[in-house]
Design a protein around this motif. Structure first.
Motif, PDB file in Angstrom:
ATOM      1  N   ASP A 192       0.824  -1.224   0.000  1.00 53.07           N
ATOM      2  CA  ASP A 192       0.000   0.000   0.000  1.00 53.07           C
ATOM      3  C   ASP A 192       0.851   1.265   0.000  1.00 53.07           C
ATOM      4  O   ASP A 192       0.347   2.342  -0.307  1.00 53.07           O
ATOM      5  CB  ASP A 192      -0.879   0.055   1.260  1.00 53.07           C
ATOM      6  N   VAL A 193       2.115   1.145   0.403  1.00 50.30           N
ATOM      7  CA  VAL A 193       2.956   2.341   0.526  1.00 50.30           C
ATOM      8  C   VAL A 193       3.646   2.613  -0.807  1.00 50.30           C
ATOM      9  O   VAL A 193       4.375   1.760  -1.323  1.00 50.30           O
ATOM     10  CB  VAL A 193       4.025   2.159   1.637  1.00 50.30           C
ATOM     11  N   ARG A 194       3.400   3.808  -1.360  1.00 46.57           N
ATOM     12  CA  ARG A 194       4.034   4.189  -2.630  1.00 46.57           C
ATOM     13  C   ARG A 194       5.329   4.937  -2.333  1.00 46.57           C
ATOM     14  O   ARG A 194       5.374   5.765  -1.411  1.00 46.57           O
ATOM     15  CB  ARG A 194       3.107   5.104  -3.440  1.00 46.57           C
ATOM     16  N   PRO A 219       4.387  15.836   8.912  1.00 47.46           N
ATOM     17  CA  PRO A 219       3.079  15.176   8.949  1.00 47.46           C
ATOM     18  C   PRO A 219       2.668  14.740   7.547  1.00 47.46           C
ATOM     19  O   PRO A 219       2.941  15.448   6.580  1.00 47.46           O
ATOM     20  CB  PRO A 219       2.133  16.277   9.456  1.00 47.46           C
ATOM     21  N   GLY A 220       2.069  13.578   7.449  1.00 47.23           N
ATOM     22  CA  GLY A 220       1.571  13.103   6.156  1.00 47.23           C
ATOM     23  C   GLY A 220       2.597  12.351   5.336  1.00 47.23           C
ATOM     24  O   GLY A 220       2.297  11.881   4.239  1.00 47.23           O
ATOM     25  N   ALA A 221       3.821  12.218   5.857  1.00 46.36           N
ATOM     26  CA  ALA A 221       4.865  11.525   5.097  1.00 46.36           C
ATOM     27  C   ALA A 221       4.609  10.025   5.025  1.00 46.36           C
ATOM     28  O   ALA A 221       5.211   9.327   4.207  1.00 46.36           O
ATOM     29  CB  ALA A 221       6.234  11.794   5.715  1.00 46.36           C
ATOM     30  N   GLY A 222       3.743   9.530   5.888  1.00 40.14           N
ATOM     31  CA  GLY A 222       3.438   8.103   5.874  1.00 40.14           C
ATOM     32  C   GLY A 222       4.120   7.340   7.000  1.00 40.14           C
ATOM     33  O   GLY A 222       4.226   6.108   6.953  1.00 40.14           O
ATOM     34  N   LYS A 223       4.570   8.036   8.041  1.00 38.79           N
ATOM     35  CA  LYS A 223       5.296   7.385   9.135  1.00 38.79           C
ATOM     36  C   LYS A 223       4.420   6.371   9.860  1.00 38.79           C
ATOM     37  O   LYS A 223       4.840   5.235  10.129  1.00 38.79           O
ATOM     38  CB  LYS A 223       5.816   8.438  10.141  1.00 38.79           C
ATOM     39  N   MET A 225       1.678   4.998   8.751  1.00 30.23           N
ATOM     40  CA  MET A 225       1.325   3.952   7.784  1.00 30.23           C
ATOM     41  C   MET A 225       2.447   2.907   7.694  1.00 30.23           C
ATOM     42  O   MET A 225       2.191   1.700   7.664  1.00 30.23           O
ATOM     43  CB  MET A 225       1.140   4.659   6.443  1.00 30.23           C
ATOM     44  N   VAL A 390       5.985  12.631   1.037  1.00 30.24           N
ATOM     45  CA  VAL A 390       5.688  11.796  -0.129  1.00 30.24           C
ATOM     46  C   VAL A 390       5.290  12.723  -1.282  1.00 30.24           C
ATOM     47  O   VAL A 390       4.548  13.689  -1.087  1.00 30.24           O
ATOM     48  CB  VAL A 390       4.596  10.744   0.221  1.00 30.24           C
ATOM     49  N   LEU A 395       2.822   9.081  -5.303  1.00 27.88           N
ATOM     50  CA  LEU A 395       1.455   8.604  -5.039  1.00 27.88           C
ATOM     51  C   LEU A 395       0.795   8.091  -6.314  1.00 27.88           C
ATOM     52  O   LEU A 395      -0.097   7.246  -6.248  1.00 27.88           O
ATOM     53  CB  LEU A 395       0.618   9.724  -4.413  1.00 27.88           C
TER      54      LEU A 395
END
Ligand SMILES: Nc1ncnc2c1ncn2[C@@H]1O[C@H](COP(=O)(O)OP(=O)(O)O)[C@@H](O)[C@H]1O
Ligand SMILES: [Mg+2]
Ligand SMILES: [Zn+2]
Length: 508
Positions: A192-194, A219-223, A225, A390, A395
């Motif tokens: 799921d991680v691009r 924030p939002g970098a996917g940490k 996730m 990201v 994405l």
């Protein structure tokens, strides 16, 4: 009428369930029930629940004084599971049960005012202790599927009356079935991680060598996730691990319908969680989040936002694999062998130094924020990595060809290589073993020496790099640590603002 009777139950000291005898004696005197033997409030309240339950099933307590002693009297006793042994011993003492009914059984459970039996935490370790004593385990029906995992004889009853019937030779209780064993359900996939290839690789290395890891990024970098995908990379729990983890969750009252899972725990307490919730303890001794993550992942998001006290409390489990909780008159230990995954923004306001949304307060903001983490804590975190924002292009990428299954297979092979050497997982190697099995080849050693000088690596940071390089070599199927492994390990080292790492920062 018999006026003395005994029932056997257990008291918990950490995960250990110790044998406790409930001795009941009916003597002439005023109509009172007295419970002695170092019980907590829940134990002394058993008196009221049992009295009400007897009344509601039409069982009269003969006039006199009922003394209930919980032996050994100097062992502290906590919880509501003493209700059932107290009730059954009282019944035997007043002749409502055959006098030998309670021989060779361990009783455990809470009694409701209406005579029904309710769940109490710890049925699994209690049932295992009963099995170890060669005794049958008598518990509430709702605990049956959990207790059945212990492997011994289990009697699970919905109510006091059904137990009386059973013991008097009336309707016999059926043995309960084990709860389900779940494997690999609900774990999110790495696919799921691009993008974020380096962070994904860091997860794989962390899982392979049991290295604690810290992601630093906006924030939002996917940490979050990424961290949620770490348990899926770890090998499933082996049988003894499964039992130990399940026992911890049982004592915390978290095993629903006796369901066990081979998937490693993932616990993510909020930074505002109380010390009791994190470390354990509280009104009744109970494992906290750190122990509930035993053999799995403890994810601490916004690491610097945790209280200093909470961060200090992490150090002991990270060093010893155990949590020690001080109680009023004793200590309790719970296992807590965890893989720590932590995440943080580079500075308090989020953005850190670069790019869109960068912090406008300058480097001071990041330095102050990072200084909340102590050197000794960061010393326990082998992998400290920047996670960049990201990009839109990332994405829009198609799903990567490899996901959790492929990475987990490599992790498993790397772990087999480690167990083949017999020195433990790479993250816990001591210095002599490290020298023996992780000394790089000449080009690797030269690279490391150069980096140590130019990055001013502390001795600890140097050793952390070696451990990570050893794991990278294991993932590569390589007996020796080579230059390429050292180079990748060095690329997983974050450059902290103002110093090699916080806690050792020279304030300018
Ligand atoms: N690399 C990525 N690939 C796919 N989705 C992403 C990626 N990074 C972030 N996202 C999306 O953004 C959301 C926020 O990510 P999150 O993990 O909460 O970021 P962080 O913890 O760094 O603040 C995720 O739930 C996900 O939907
Ligand atoms: Mg997050
Ligand atoms: Zn800032």
């Amino acid at each position: 009428m018999q006026t003395c009777a005994n029932a056997t139950t257990v008291a918990f000291q950490g995960l250990e369930a110790r044998r406790v005898e409930v001795q009941v004696q009916l003597t002439p005197g005023t109509g009172a029930i007295v419970i002695v033997g170092l019980g907590d409030k829940a134990v002394s309240e058993a008196r009221e629940r049992v009295r009400a339950a007897f009344a509601s099933i039409g069982l009269a307590i003969p006039p006199g004084r009922l003394v209930v002693n919980l032996a050994p009297a100097d062992m502290p006793k906590e919880g509501t599971h003493y209700d059932l042994p107290i009730a059954l011993a009282m019944m035997a003492a007043i002749g409502a049960l055959p006098h030998d009914a309670l021989d060779g059984v361990v009783c455990f459970g809470e009694v409701g005012l209406d005579g029904s039996l309710a769940a109490a935490p710890g049925a699994l370790p209690a049932a295992m202790a009963a099995h170890g004593m060669g005794a049958a385990f008598v518990c509430p029906e709702v605990c049956g599927s959990e207790a059945a995992w212990a492997g011994g004889e289990v009697l699970a009853a919905p109510s006091l009356l059904s137990l009386v019937n059973h013991f008097r030779g009336g309707a016999a209780l059926k043995p309960p079935e084990r709860g389900d064993l779940i494997a690999g359900a609900g774990v999110p996939d790495l696919r799921d991680v691009r993008g974020q290839e380096q962070a994904k690789r860091a997860l794989e290395i962390a899982a392979a060598g049991a290295h604690n890891l810290l992601f630093v990024g906006p924030p939002g970098a996917g940490k979050s996730m990424l961290a949620q995908r770490l348990p899926g990379l770890l090998p499933p729990l082996a049988s003894e691990e499964l039992l130990e983890v399940s026992m911890l969750h049982s004592v915390a009252g978290l095993l629903e319908r006796g369901r066990l899972t081979r998937t490693r725990p993932f616990r993510a307490p909020h930074h505002s969680a109380s010390m009791a919730a994190l470390v354990g303890g509280g009104l009744r001794a109970k494992p906290g989040e750190i122990s509930l993550a035993h053999q799995g992942v403890l994810f601490l998001d916004e690491l610097p936002e945790f209280s200093q006290q909470a961060l200090d409390a992490l150090r002991q489990p990270l060093e010893t694999g155990q949590v020690l909780i001080a109680r009023a008159n004793h200590h309790v230990t719970y296992p807590a062998r965890i893989l720590l995954a932590a995440a943080m923004n580079p500075c308090r306001c989020g953005g850190g130094g670069v790019g869109v949304g960068a912090c406008r307060r300058g480097p001071r903001c990041a330095i102050d924020y990072q200084a909340r983490l102590s050197g000794p804590l960061l010393d326990r975190i082998d992998i400290q990595l920047d996670v960049p924002p990201v990009t839109a292009a990332d994405l829009a990428l198609p799903p990567p060809p490899e996901g959790t299954a492929e990475a987990a297979a490599r992790v498993l092979r790397a772990r087999e290589a480690q167990s083949g050497r017999g020195a433990g997982l790479n993250a816990v190697l001591d210095q002599p073993s490290l020298e023996k099995i992780a000394t790089p080849d000449a080009p690797g050693a030269a690279l490391l020496a150069k980096a140590a000088e130019s990055l001013a690596l502390s001795a600890r940071a140097y050793h952390r790099t070696l451990k990570v390089a050893r794991t990278i070599a294991d993932l590569d199927g390589s007996d020796g640590v080579r230059r390429i492994h050292v180079a990748e390990a060095l690329s997983l080292k974050r450059q902290w603002a103002g110093a090699e790492q916080p806690g050792f920062a020279k304030v300018s």
